[in-house]
Structure formats: C-alpha cells, structure tokens
Motif scaffolding. Structure first.
Motif, PDB file in Angstrom:
ATOM      1  N   LYS A 140      21.071 -29.315 -83.371  1.00 28.87           N
ATOM      2  CA  LYS A 140      19.864 -29.926 -82.861  1.00 28.87           C
ATOM      3  C   LYS A 140      19.745 -30.173 -81.316  1.00 28.87           C
ATOM      4  O   LYS A 140      19.230 -31.127 -80.886  1.00 28.87           O
ATOM      5  N   GLY A 141      20.266 -28.950 -80.578  1.00 29.12           N
ATOM      6  CA  GLY A 141      19.835 -28.912 -79.241  1.00 29.12           C
ATOM      7  C   GLY A 141      20.783 -29.632 -78.058  1.00 29.12           C
ATOM      8  O   GLY A 141      20.231 -29.990 -76.933  1.00 29.12           O
ATOM      9  N   GLN A 142      22.111 -29.718 -78.249  1.00 28.83           N
ATOM     10  CA  GLN A 142      22.937 -30.186 -77.427  1.00 28.83           C
ATOM     11  C   GLN A 142      23.207 -29.240 -76.290  1.00 28.83           C
ATOM     12  O   GLN A 142      22.978 -28.147 -76.444  1.00 28.83           O
ATOM     13  N   THR A 143      23.567 -29.830 -75.175  1.00 31.38           N
ATOM     14  CA  THR A 143      24.136 -28.955 -73.929  1.00 31.38           C
ATOM     15  C   THR A 143      25.302 -27.878 -74.472  1.00 31.38           C
ATOM     16  O   THR A 143      26.109 -28.504 -74.956  1.00 31.38           O
ATOM     17  N   SER A 144      25.008 -26.886 -74.002  1.00 31.82           N
ATOM     18  CA  SER A 144      26.058 -25.741 -74.223  1.00 31.82           C
ATOM     19  C   SER A 144      26.737 -25.361 -73.276  1.00 31.82           C
ATOM     20  O   SER A 144      26.114 -25.631 -71.915  1.00 31.82           O
ATOM     21  N   PRO A 145      27.691 -24.432 -73.142  1.00 34.79           N
ATOM     22  CA  PRO A 145      28.337 -23.755 -71.918  1.00 34.79           C
ATOM     23  C   PRO A 145      27.357 -22.983 -71.148  1.00 34.79           C
ATOM     24  O   PRO A 145      27.351 -22.583 -69.965  1.00 34.79           O
ATOM     25  N   THR A 146      26.233 -22.290 -71.701  1.00 33.82           N
ATOM     26  CA  THR A 146      25.328 -21.690 -71.006  1.00 33.82           C
ATOM     27  C   THR A 146      23.899 -22.349 -70.398  1.00 33.82           C
ATOM     28  O   THR A 146      23.035 -21.943 -69.839  1.00 33.82           O
ATOM     29  N   SER A 147      23.763 -23.777 -70.873  1.00 37.07           N
ATOM     30  CA  SER A 147      22.690 -24.576 -70.556  1.00 37.07           C
ATOM     31  C   SER A 147      22.608 -24.410 -69.110  1.00 37.07           C
ATOM     32  O   SER A 147      23.576 -24.868 -68.384  1.00 37.07           O
ATOM     33  N   ALA A 161      25.109 -32.114 -65.576  1.00 38.49           N
ATOM     34  CA  ALA A 161      26.136 -32.005 -64.251  1.00 38.49           C
ATOM     35  C   ALA A 161      26.674 -30.747 -64.063  1.00 38.49           C
ATOM     36  O   ALA A 161      27.363 -30.557 -62.845  1.00 38.49           O
ATOM     37  N   LYS A 162      26.722 -29.880 -65.053  1.00 41.46           N
ATOM     38  CA  LYS A 162      27.845 -28.737 -64.965  1.00 41.46           C
ATOM     39  C   LYS A 162      26.901 -27.525 -64.770  1.00 41.46           C
ATOM     40  O   LYS A 162      25.748 -27.336 -65.393  1.00 41.46           O
ATOM     41  N   SER A 163      27.616 -26.511 -64.116  1.00 40.80           N
ATOM     42  CA  SER A 163      26.995 -25.316 -63.737  1.00 40.80           C
ATOM     43  C   SER A 163      27.391 -24.441 -65.181  1.00 40.80           C
ATOM     44  O   SER A 163      28.518 -24.491 -65.741  1.00 40.80           O
ATOM     45  N   PRO A 164      26.230 -23.628 -65.491  1.00 41.99           N
ATOM     46  CA  PRO A 164      26.607 -22.735 -66.737  1.00 41.99           C
ATOM     47  C   PRO A 164      27.976 -21.819 -66.250  1.00 41.99           C
ATOM     48  O   PRO A 164      27.624 -21.405 -65.147  1.00 41.99           O
ATOM     49  N   ILE A 165      28.440 -21.453 -67.380  1.00 45.82           N
ATOM     50  CA  ILE A 165      29.319 -20.445 -67.364  1.00 45.82           C
ATOM     51  C   ILE A 165      28.612 -19.028 -67.131  1.00 45.82           C
ATOM     52  O   ILE A 165      27.464 -18.883 -67.431  1.00 45.82           O
ATOM     53  N   ARG A 166      29.504 -18.050 -66.577  1.00 47.25           N
ATOM     54  CA  ARG A 166      28.902 -16.766 -66.376  1.00 47.25           C
ATOM     55  C   ARG A 166      29.336 -15.890 -67.529  1.00 47.25           C
ATOM     56  O   ARG A 166      30.464 -15.260 -67.123  1.00 47.25           O
ATOM     57  N   PRO A 167      28.610 -15.684 -68.685  1.00 45.41           N
ATOM     58  CA  PRO A 167      29.150 -14.676 -69.482  1.00 45.41           C
ATOM     59  C   PRO A 167      29.545 -13.290 -69.433  1.00 45.41           C
ATOM     60  O   PRO A 167      30.636 -12.801 -69.680  1.00 45.41           O
ATOM     61  N   LEU A 168      28.880 -12.631 -68.398  1.00 46.57           N
ATOM     62  CA  LEU A 168      28.995 -11.276 -68.367  1.00 46.57           C
ATOM     63  C   LEU A 168      30.112 -11.011 -67.342  1.00 46.57           C
ATOM     64  O   LEU A 168      31.079 -10.422 -67.498  1.00 46.57           O
ATOM     65  N   SER A 169      30.252 -11.932 -66.092  1.00 41.95           N
ATOM     66  CA  SER A 169      31.275 -11.905 -65.192  1.00 41.95           C
ATOM     67  C   SER A 169      32.516 -12.485 -65.816  1.00 41.95           C
ATOM     68  O   SER A 169      33.743 -11.670 -65.688  1.00 41.95           O
ATOM     69  N   GLN A 249      26.516 -10.705 -61.307  1.00 38.24           N
ATOM     70  CA  GLN A 249      26.174 -12.063 -60.955  1.00 38.24           C
ATOM     71  C   GLN A 249      24.767 -12.227 -60.622  1.00 38.24           C
ATOM     72  O   GLN A 249      24.403 -13.270 -60.785  1.00 38.24           O
ATOM     73  N   ARG A 250      24.276 -11.061 -60.217  1.00 39.40           N
ATOM     74  CA  ARG A 250      22.849 -11.180 -59.854  1.00 39.40           C
ATOM     75  C   ARG A 250      22.020 -11.597 -61.069  1.00 39.40           C
ATOM     76  O   ARG A 250      21.113 -12.305 -60.923  1.00 39.40           O
ATOM     77  N   THR A 251      22.417 -10.802 -62.142  1.00 44.15           N
ATOM     78  CA  THR A 251      21.796 -10.967 -63.373  1.00 44.15           C
ATOM     79  C   THR A 251      21.831 -12.655 -63.853  1.00 44.15           C
ATOM     80  O   THR A 251      20.951 -13.217 -64.337  1.00 44.15           O
ATOM     81  N   GLU A 252      23.064 -13.042 -63.860  1.00 47.63           N
ATOM     82  CA  GLU A 252      23.317 -14.352 -64.154  1.00 47.63           C
ATOM     83  C   GLU A 252      22.418 -15.261 -63.298  1.00 47.63           C
ATOM     84  O   GLU A 252      22.014 -16.497 -63.962  1.00 47.63           O
ATOM     85  N   ARG A 253      22.623 -15.115 -62.174  1.00 45.63           N
ATOM     86  CA  ARG A 253      21.563 -16.118 -61.445  1.00 45.63           C
ATOM     87  C   ARG A 253      20.292 -15.937 -61.567  1.00 45.63           C
ATOM     88  O   ARG A 253      19.564 -17.128 -61.471  1.00 45.63           O
ATOM     89  N   SER A 254      19.789 -14.927 -61.481  1.00 47.70           N
ATOM     90  CA  SER A 254      18.356 -14.648 -61.917  1.00 47.70           C
ATOM     91  C   SER A 254      17.680 -15.270 -63.047  1.00 47.70           C
ATOM     92  O   SER A 254      16.507 -15.377 -63.098  1.00 47.70           O
ATOM     93  N   LEU A 255      18.799 -15.292 -63.975  1.00 47.58           N
ATOM     94  CA  LEU A 255      18.319 -15.718 -65.337  1.00 47.58           C
ATOM     95  C   LEU A 255      17.582 -17.115 -65.115  1.00 47.58           C
ATOM     96  O   LEU A 255      16.658 -17.834 -65.906  1.00 47.58           O
ATOM     97  N   TYR A 256      18.261 -18.078 -64.305  1.00 44.48           N
ATOM     98  CA  TYR A 256      17.912 -19.368 -64.080  1.00 44.48           C
ATOM     99  C   TYR A 256      16.571 -19.305 -63.095  1.00 44.48           C
ATOM    100  O   TYR A 256      16.019 -20.596 -62.726  1.00 44.48           O
ATOM    101  N   GLU A 257      16.327 -18.131 -62.580  1.00 43.13           N
ATOM    102  CA  GLU A 257      14.866 -18.271 -61.767  1.00 43.13           C
ATOM    103  C   GLU A 257      13.799 -17.451 -62.401  1.00 43.13           C
ATOM    104  O   GLU A 257      12.902 -17.186 -61.698  1.00 43.13           O
ATOM    105  N   GLY A 258      14.094 -17.154 -63.573  1.00 43.94           N
ATOM    106  CA  GLY A 258      12.876 -16.778 -64.406  1.00 43.94           C
ATOM    107  C   GLY A 258      12.961 -15.317 -64.515  1.00 43.94           C
ATOM    108  O   GLY A 258      12.042 -14.554 -65.042  1.00 43.94           O
TER     109      GLY A 258
END
Lengths: 311, 261
Positions: A140-147, A161-169, A249-258
C-alpha cells in the motif's frame, strides 16, 4: 538422451501457450503497469519460439511476484528479494534452461540489493526484470529505494529524506553486461528489449517502469517517453562503458524532472557468463548437473567427501 | 581424552559402533512414469498423480486419497522436462500451486506438510542411527543426555565416571527434529535418573525432550553452563556426582534438580 526433452524443441510457439488454464486473468488493479510486463514477456517468448516447459520464471515478493501465476511456464515464487539466488542455481544446474527472474524495485534494489549487485558482477546468464513503480505497491504505497527524494508516504510522512538509488548505474557499476530501461506504456519496445535481453548470454537487467495508479498517486504514467535509440539528441555508444555511464546518469536524473528516457544503455556481448567461467575451470561439468538427477547409474558424490577440513 | 578402545560404543538399538561416514545413497528414485502429457492442469508440486479433472480449487481435498501414501512429499520434476511443469510458492496454494486463502485448502495443505515430519522420522528410524550411545558399562542406572559440541566432553566424563565405579552411560542426540522419540525413550526408560548437559541458561534441550516425550521430567536433572567457555570433562563429572552425593557442582556450572513435567 536428455531428461530435459522440452529444451530446444524448436517449434512454432503461440503466444497464448503462455496463458495458464487456471487463473488466466491477473488480479492486478486496472491500469497497473504489470499487465504490460506480462504482455511483453508472453510476446517475447513466443517470438523466440521458447517452449513454456523450457522456461523457468522466478519471482520475488510483491504484486510483481505474481507474474508467474499468470504466465504459463515452470515457476518459482521465492521469498522477498531472493529471486536471483534461486534463478542462479537453476541456471547453473541446467544451462540450457531459459531463466527469467522478476520482482519489484523494493524487492530487487532494497531487500535483495546484495543479490542484484553480485549477480550482475558474476554475470549470470539470465534476464532480470525489475518492475519499477517507485514505491512498495503490494503493501500500500510505502517509500521504496527508487522513490524520489521528498516523496511523501505513510512511512515518510514528511517526505523521504533519502535520494533514490540509480538502478541503471548500479547495474553497470556492478558488472551487468546488458542494461536497458523500458516502460509498461510502451509494450512494443518492451517486447523488443526483452527479446534482446533473453538472447543475451550474460546478466541482462531491465528496469521496467510500471506505473501504480492505486498506491503511487504521484505516479507518472511514464508518458511521453523517449526511446534514446530513436532520438538524435541522445547519441552515445552503448558498448562504451564511459558513454553508457554518462547516459544512464542523465536518464536517472531526468526521470525526476519529468523526462522519461528509455532504451538500451549498455551491451557487452562477449563477456563470458559465470556458468561458462565455472565450466572453463572445471568446477562445473560440461553435461548439465541436472541430468544426474534422472541418471539411475550415477555414483553420487557426498559434499562432505569433497572437503578437506584441515588442509 | 581416553582412546575409543577403552569403551564400547553401541547404538541404542544394539548394533555396533558409529560408522566413519554414513552410507551413501546408491541411486535416485526414478521420476514417476505417470506424469500427464497434457498441460491443461499444471502437474504441480502436489498433484502430478491426480487426473486434471480432480484437482480444481473447489475440490481441494480431492486428491488426498491418492496422496495418502506419499508421506506428504510430492513427486519432483525438474524445469525443462516435458509435462512436468509446476509453480512453487511459499504462499498457501492449491495443489496446482496457485495462491489460495480457502480455509479447507489451508487445513489440508498444512496437515499434508505435517505428515512429512512423521515420514522423515519413519525413514530415519529405518537407517543407521544418528544418535551416539556411549556405554562403557552394562546395565547403567544413570544416564547423561546431551547434544552438540559438548558430546565428546560428556563421553570423556562418562569414561572417567565408569572408571571410578559409577554405572553411567550417555546418549548424544544429533537429530532434534523430527525428534528421535523411540531412541530417547528407550534410553531414558533404561535408567533411574538422567543428567541433561547443555550450554545455555534456560535448559532448552531438557525442555525439548519434555515437550517431545511428555514425560520423564521427574528423572531429568540439568547441568547448565553459560559463562562463555565450553564444558570441561571434570565439570560434567562433578555435576554428575551432585546427583549421587548432593555436593555442590563446579562453580562454573549450575545444577538444576529434576522437578517433574
């Protein structure tokens, strides 16, 4: 003759053969991205002509873990975060088996993060699909490592308070030899990537964006998505580790920028798999270990006898 | 430690000494020849022997008749075999492997799993024992029951006690679950009193023996040691003598007299 007569049967396989007679309809929520994975996987297996009985689909825990209830093949629903160890063992014991492991982002990047890292490092020959919905959905929607950082949920009411992990990297740094990202909203690309990943001889990691309309209300539908191979703005050599790393890195960053970037990010086709390495040094037999199970005349070794405890 | 030639070791069932290595299995059971060739019903973890028509969720007990004699253990296929497809899951599931919260199914499946314990014990009882009897004198009135790493220490203490004229023997228990009820019962019935030697503060092994056998509490004393160092043979000797003469045991150990069940 091999006991594994379903392997390499080389026949026309229809997509519907991967739909089980029992429980053919998944119980996922309407609009769930998991349907996209199921559809793409059925399509990929049929396209490759795999017999349902030469496929083992190993899953973790979560909504994604029910994938093998709705996919007709050999199935093993493991414990939380542990799909990879089971998949690795099955593949080592029977290298001609088509092994696919699957689970969620919490299961794979959190609970079983160590297995992910080391299975990638060891380059086990399998496909690993991570259903990434950026939360723990089943519970039911808890914070995960990629949130995303700042994501509010019941477990992080004031924002993560945590930065998400970067799965591809993470996959690349750990040693995966094929790394891709696709999205449930793009089933055609997903199927193509799955076909490549299954055919790849080594550890193929697919970060599969699967929207959760029920529990991740912030969830993007992951549209519009951009295929980095089909867009001239993203020119990089996916066989080059450095260029791949930069693109990831660009892909992971840009996901959070839409901006949803998908496609193939890294491919190293020639690196030997763990199984090949072990057979090369003679620690695994050339004939699949699993064949011994049905060999009535086989002289069984005891593990104990292989140990020299006080060497 | 004394040499093994100075004492006779026998298994509780009376056969001779423990072999250096257990016997190795000579062959694997052949896969069942009656796996269905159709795939309309997954021949799952439990029902490879059932006909597809009889294994639907609405008749979850349907296949128990044909499975009564299998010890709760399903036939096994290996991924890659034609007609052997299964779905394994740790969630409660129907015989076909699909997740089910149906209460009748749950009861049938759990009881089926419990049958494995009985079947495993039965099979183990038919083999060479895993328990180690140390019996330097015949017809001992006293027993020492132990498990784990202090077994050798206990055996050394038993040798010393026997040399001092005590009628004592020991049993080292290596199988804790399923518990070797018959062997431990035989051992405890054959003595008047027993000392349970274990390295913890709460007499866990004695508690397990009482839970499994439901009796013998009145003859089970405990010798506990929990200072972080392993038992010395002398401490076991002193602990045993506490039963006989009521003297204090070694200060590094604690003696708990038998109290009942």
């Amino acid at each position: 003759m091999s006991a594994f007569n379903a392997i390499g049967s080389d026949r026309e396989v229809e997509r519907k053969e991967f739909t089980p007679g029992i429980e053919p309809q998944a119980t996922w929520c309407p609009g769930c991205g998991d349907f996209g994975v199921l559809k793409a996987l059925k399509g990929a297996m049929a396209e490759l002509g795999r017999d349902p009985e030469e496929v083992l689909l190993v899953t973790g825990i979560g909504c994604s873990g029910k994938l093998n209830s709705y996919f007709e093949s050999y199935g093993f629903h493991t414990i939380h975060g542990r799909s990879l160890p089971v998949a690795r063992a099955a593949k080592l014991a029977n290298p001609d088996l088509e092994v696919v492991a699957a689970g969620g982002d919490g299961d794979g990047y959190g609970i079983g993060g160590n297995h992910f890292m080391h299975t990638a490092r060891e380059n086990h020959d399998m496909t690993y699909i991570v259903f990434n919905n950026e939360i723990f959905g089943l519970t039911k929607g808890q914070t995960s490592p990629t949130s995303p950082k700042g994501h509010e949920s019941k477990t992080q009411p004031h924002g993560s308070a945590k930065s998400p992990i970067r799965p591809l990297s993470l996959a690349l740094t750990s040693g995966a030899s094929y790394v891709a990202r696709t999205a449930a909203v793009n089933p055609n690309q997903a199927q193509e990537i799955l076909v490549e990943a299954i055919e790849h001889d080594g550890f193929a990691h697919i970060d599969f964006l699967t929207q959760c309309p029920t529990w991740n209300k912030d969830a993007k539908q992951y549209v519009p998505y951009i295929d980095v191979q089909q867009n001239d703005d993203y020119d990089f050599d996916r066989s080059d580790r450095g260029e791949a790393a930069e693109m990831m890195q660009r892909t992971e960053r840009s996901l959070y920028e839409g901006e949803v970037l998908t496609g193939r990010f890294y491919h190293e086709p020639d690196r030997p798999s763990y199984g090949e390495e072990k057979r090369e040094v003679g620690e695994m037999p050339e004939e699949p270990l699993a064949e011994q199970y049905h060999d009535d005349d086989y002289e069984w070794e005891r593990s104990y006898d292989l140990l020299d405890t006080h060497k | 430690m004394s040499t093994s030639s100075t004492r006779a070791r026998a298994t509780p069932t009376g056969s001779s000494s423990r072999p250096a290595t257990p016997p190795r299995p000579t062959s694997r059971p052949a896969p069942p020849s009656n796996w269905p060739t159709t795939t309309s019903c997954r021949p799952s973890c439990c029902t490879i022997r059932s006909s597809p028509a009889s294994c639907g969720p609405s008749t979850s007990r349907c296949s128990t008749a044909s499975r009564d004699d299998d010890g709760g253990v399903s036939p096994r296929s290996i991924p890659g075999q034609q007609g052997g497809r299964f779905l394994a899951t740790g969630n409660e599931h129907t015989p076909e492997g699909h997740i089910s919260e149906d209460t009748d199914n749950r009861v049938a499946q759990l009881e089926r799993r419990l049958r494995k314990l009985e079947a495993i014990r039965e099979e183990l009882d038919g083999r060479e024992t895993h328990q180690t009897l140390c019996e330097p004198v015949e017809d001992a009135d006293y027993g020492i029951l132990t498990f784990g790493s202090q077994q050798g220490t206990v055996e050394e203490a038993v040798d010393r006690l026997a040399a001092d004229g005590h009628a004592v023997k020991s049993l080292g228990v290596s199988a804790l679950m399923p518990f070797p009820e018959a062997e431990v019962t035989t051992f405890l019935e054959s003595v008047d009193e027993a000392l349970v030697v274990e390295m913890n503060g709460s007499a866990q092994f004695r508690g397990l023996v009482q839970k499994e056998l439901g009796r013998f509490g009145p003859k089970l004393h405990s010798l506990l040691k929990y200072n972080g160092n392993p038992f010395e043979p002398g401490e076991v000797v002193e602990g045993f003598e506490t039963i006989i003469d009521g003297d204090e045991p070694a200060p590094t150990t604690r003696f708990v007299p038998a109290a009942g069940d």
